[in-house]
Scaffold this motif. Structure first.
Motif, PDB file in Angstrom:
ATOM      1  N   VAL A  80       0.862  -1.176   0.000  1.00  0.00           N
ATOM      2  CA  VAL A  80       0.000   0.000   0.000  1.00  0.00           C
ATOM      3  C   VAL A  80       0.901   1.230   0.000  1.00  0.00           C
ATOM      4  O   VAL A  80       1.822   1.335   0.815  1.00  0.00           O
ATOM      5  N   ALA A  81       0.643   2.137  -0.925  1.00  0.00           N
ATOM      6  CA  ALA A  81       1.428   3.372  -1.002  1.00  0.00           C
ATOM      7  C   ALA A  81       1.304   4.131   0.315  1.00  0.00           C
ATOM      8  O   ALA A  81       0.237   4.149   0.932  1.00  0.00           O
ATOM      9  N   PRO A  82       2.385   4.747   0.783  1.00  0.00           N
ATOM     10  CA  PRO A  82       2.384   5.414   2.094  1.00  0.00           C
ATOM     11  C   PRO A  82       1.230   6.393   2.321  1.00  0.00           C
ATOM     12  O   PRO A  82       0.669   6.440   3.412  1.00  0.00           O
ATOM     13  N   ASP A  83       0.832   7.146   1.310  1.00  0.00           N
ATOM     14  CA  ASP A  83      -0.248   8.117   1.480  1.00  0.00           C
ATOM     15  C   ASP A  83      -1.606   7.462   1.748  1.00  0.00           C
ATOM     16  O   ASP A  83      -2.543   8.141   2.167  1.00  0.00           O
ATOM     17  N   PHE A  84      -1.724   6.165   1.503  1.00  0.00           N
ATOM     18  CA  PHE A  84      -3.006   5.475   1.654  1.00  0.00           C
ATOM     19  C   PHE A  84      -3.005   4.465   2.804  1.00  0.00           C
ATOM     20  O   PHE A  84      -3.974   3.731   2.976  1.00  0.00           O
ATOM     21  N   ARG A  85      -1.953   4.433   3.575  1.00  0.00           N
ATOM     22  CA  ARG A  85      -1.892   3.497   4.697  1.00  0.00           C
ATOM     23  C   ARG A  85      -2.838   3.929   5.819  1.00  0.00           C
ATOM     24  O   ARG A  85      -3.101   5.105   6.006  1.00  0.00           O
ATOM     25  N   ARG A  86      -3.331   2.935   6.536  1.00  0.00           N
ATOM     26  CA  ARG A  86      -4.255   3.138   7.661  1.00  0.00           C
ATOM     27  C   ARG A  86      -5.535   3.849   7.228  1.00  0.00           C
ATOM     28  O   ARG A  86      -6.136   4.614   7.977  1.00  0.00           O
ATOM     29  N   ARG A  87      -5.938   3.590   5.994  1.00  0.00           N
ATOM     30  CA  ARG A  87      -7.167   4.168   5.447  1.00  0.00           C
ATOM     31  C   ARG A  87      -8.071   3.083   4.848  1.00  0.00           C
ATOM     32  O   ARG A  87      -8.965   3.377   4.073  1.00  0.00           O
ATOM     33  N   GLY A  88      -7.778   1.816   5.191  1.00  0.00           N
ATOM     34  CA  GLY A  88      -8.641   0.721   4.758  1.00  0.00           C
ATOM     35  C   GLY A  88      -8.225   0.020   3.473  1.00  0.00           C
ATOM     36  O   GLY A  88      -8.841  -0.971   3.096  1.00  0.00           O
ATOM     37  N   VAL A  89      -7.186   0.520   2.813  1.00  0.00           N
ATOM     38  CA  VAL A  89      -6.780  -0.078   1.535  1.00  0.00           C
ATOM     39  C   VAL A  89      -6.220  -1.484   1.737  1.00  0.00           C
ATOM     40  O   VAL A  89      -6.609  -2.425   1.039  1.00  0.00           O
ATOM     41  N   GLY A  90      -5.316  -1.652   2.685  1.00  0.00           N
ATOM     42  CA  GLY A  90      -4.738  -2.971   2.945  1.00  0.00           C
ATOM     43  C   GLY A  90      -5.801  -3.971   3.360  1.00  0.00           C
ATOM     44  O   GLY A  90      -5.820  -5.113   2.893  1.00  0.00           O
ATOM     45  N   SER A  91      -6.714  -3.549   4.222  1.00  0.00           N
ATOM     46  CA  SER A  91      -7.801  -4.443   4.654  1.00  0.00           C
ATOM     47  C   SER A  91      -8.700  -4.809   3.491  1.00  0.00           C
ATOM     48  O   SER A  91      -9.133  -5.960   3.369  1.00  0.00           O
ATOM     49  N   ALA A  92      -9.009  -3.846   2.634  1.00  0.00           N
ATOM     50  CA  ALA A  92      -9.848  -4.130   1.467  1.00  0.00           C
ATOM     51  C   ALA A  92      -9.163  -5.129   0.541  1.00  0.00           C
ATOM     52  O   ALA A  92      -9.806  -6.065   0.030  1.00  0.00           O
ATOM     53  N   LEU A  93      -7.874  -4.943   0.329  1.00  0.00           N
ATOM     54  CA  LEU A  93      -7.135  -5.896  -0.509  1.00  0.00           C
ATOM     55  C   LEU A  93      -7.139  -7.285   0.123  1.00  0.00           C
ATOM     56  O   LEU A  93      -7.372  -8.283  -0.559  1.00  0.00           O
ATOM     57  N   LEU A  94      -6.898  -7.343   1.407  1.00  0.00           N
ATOM     58  CA  LEU A  94      -6.848  -8.635   2.091  1.00  0.00           C
ATOM     59  C   LEU A  94      -8.213  -9.329   2.052  1.00  0.00           C
ATOM     60  O   LEU A  94      -8.299 -10.529   1.783  1.00  0.00           O
ATOM     61  N   ARG A  95      -9.289  -8.590   2.276  1.00  0.00           N
ATOM     62  CA  ARG A  95     -10.639  -9.187   2.191  1.00  0.00           C
ATOM     63  C   ARG A  95     -10.923  -9.698   0.781  1.00  0.00           C
ATOM     64  O   ARG A  95     -11.518 -10.758   0.601  1.00  0.00           O
ATOM     65  N   SER A  96     -10.475  -8.960  -0.223  1.00  0.00           N
ATOM     66  CA  SER A  96     -10.667  -9.382  -1.612  1.00  0.00           C
ATOM     67  C   SER A  96      -9.894 -10.658  -1.909  1.00  0.00           C
ATOM     68  O   SER A  96     -10.415 -11.581  -2.541  1.00  0.00           O
ATOM     69  N   VAL A  97      -8.652 -10.714  -1.446  1.00  0.00           N
ATOM     70  CA  VAL A  97      -7.833 -11.919  -1.616  1.00  0.00           C
ATOM     71  C   VAL A  97      -8.522 -13.111  -0.961  1.00  0.00           C
ATOM     72  O   VAL A  97      -8.632 -14.192  -1.556  1.00  0.00           O
TER      73      VAL A  97
END
Length: 155
Positions: A80-97
């Motif tokens: 996740v690009a630094p500007d988007f961390r702790r904004r739900g992007v990593g969790s969304a990717l993980l849920r999609s995976v």
């Protein structure tokens, strides 16, 4: 910056330049964890490999790459690009995976991460448990050794 809309889409080899930009931004260069374009393309050509891209308000925000074999899968990369961390992007990717893996009949999802990597909070917060450790598995660009921790979760 407030995150508004996270859009996920399947990616392929045509997205390699975008993946490369995201990986260079997401992975600390001190640890040498970013893969090269040729490494990514080589893995993407294998059966069972899936690339997912995350965009926030049309801006590239992150990606995940997995490989499934039989009823097991491995999360190969998640960035996740630094500007988007702790904004739900990593969790969304993980849920999609996880959803993609379940749909493919995967029973167990594995991953490996460098000890001390901040991403461990994301993984443990999403049900992953540490199942193993490889001492001095990774080498930073300066030659310093770092342990690798393996995590798994049942789907």
């Amino acid at each position: 910056m407030a995150t508004r809309t996270i859009m996920l889409r399947a990616g392929d080899a045509r997205d390699i330049a975008l993946v490369d930009v995201l990986m260079q931004a997401a992975f600390d260069p001190r640890f040498g964890e970013a893969w090269t374009r040729s490494q990514c393309l080589g893995v993407m050509a294998m059966p069972g490999v899936r690339l997912t891209l995350a965009l926030v308000d049309d801006a590239p925000a992150g990606f995940a790459m997995t490989r499934s074999v039989a009823d097991e899968a491995e999360l190969l990369l998640l960035g996740v690009a630094p500007d988007f961390r702790r904004r739900g992007v990593g969790s969304a990717l993980l849920r999609s995976v996880e959803a993609d893996c379940r749909a493919a009949g995967v029973a167990t999802l594995h991953l490996e991460v460098r000890a001390g990597n901040e991403a461990v909070r994301l993984y443990t917060g999403n049900g992953f448990a540490k199942v193993g450790e490889r001492r001095a598995y990774y080498r930073s660009k300066t030659g310093q050794a770092h342990d690798a921790h393996t995590y798994s979760r049942s789907l």
